[in-house]
Design an enzyme around this catalytic site. Sequence first.
Site, short mmCIF file in Angstrom:
data_model
loop_
_atom_site.label_atom_id
_atom_site.label_comp_id
_atom_site.label_asym_id
_atom_site.label_seq_id
_atom_site.Cartn_x
_atom_site.Cartn_y
_atom_site.Cartn_z
N LYS A 59 0.83 -1.49 0.13
CA LYS A 59 -0.01 0.12 0.08
C LYS A 59 0.85 1.41 0.06
O LYS A 59 1.89 1.35 0.69
CB LYS A 59 -0.85 -0.21 1.27
CG LYS A 59 -1.93 0.93 1.30
CD LYS A 59 -2.76 0.87 2.32
CE LYS A 59 -4.06 2.10 2.05
NZ LYS A 59 -5.10 1.63 3.06
N GLY A 72 6.51 0.90 5.68
CA GLY A 72 7.52 0.04 4.72
C GLY A 72 7.76 0.33 3.32
O GLY A 72 8.54 0.04 2.48
N CYS A 73 6.29 0.53 2.98
CA CYS A 73 6.24 0.78 1.31
C CYS A 73 6.90 2.23 0.73
O CYS A 73 7.47 2.21 -0.12
CB CYS A 73 4.76 0.71 0.77
SG CYS A 73 4.14 -0.88 1.28
N THR A 74 6.73 2.99 1.68
CA THR A 74 7.46 4.35 1.55
C THR A 74 9.05 4.18 1.61
O THR A 74 9.80 4.69 0.91
CB THR A 74 7.08 5.49 2.39
OG1 THR A 74 5.50 5.54 2.27
CG2 THR A 74 7.82 6.84 2.36
N ALA A 94 10.04 2.26 -1.73
CA ALA A 94 10.08 3.21 -2.75
C ALA A 94 11.22 4.21 -3.09
O ALA A 94 12.00 4.50 -3.78
CB ALA A 94 8.77 3.76 -2.94
#
Length: 152
Positions: A37, A42-44, A47
């Site tokens: 998401k 974690g996703c930020t 990326a």
Amino acid sequence: MQTGDSAPDFTAPTHDGSLLTLSALRGAPVVVYFYPKDDTPGCTTEAQDFTALGAAFAEAGARVIGVSKDTVAKHGKFAQKHGLGVTLVSDADSDICERYGVWGEKSNYGRTYMGITRTTVLIDAEGKVARIWPKVRVAGHAQAVLEAVRAL
């Protein structure tokens, strides 16, 4: 899907409103990373890590593509907010995730739900799966992927 298989092709909308077709990128390595998401910690970080190594991936001739179920609009806001340099693909109907085997049942604190398992797939210049990282731990992952790209 296993190493040596042809990577499942897809055409999907990106964060900038264009369409991306995986097979059109043949001739160079492609990193496709699946994440749960936009704008979560974690996703930020993942990326941002891929973005920070963007010049090195480009020097190695590789393109980096992030895939989640978030909308094109949400991807656009995420990319702009964090100055991301990766292409973000919207897989709103889970078609790409299902074909890559990353959509399935997950559990958290005793609750089960359907979601994306953080996974990265390295595709070689011929469109074959060169390596798969299942259940990715974010710390150091982008650097490990870059080293694998350089080893192709």
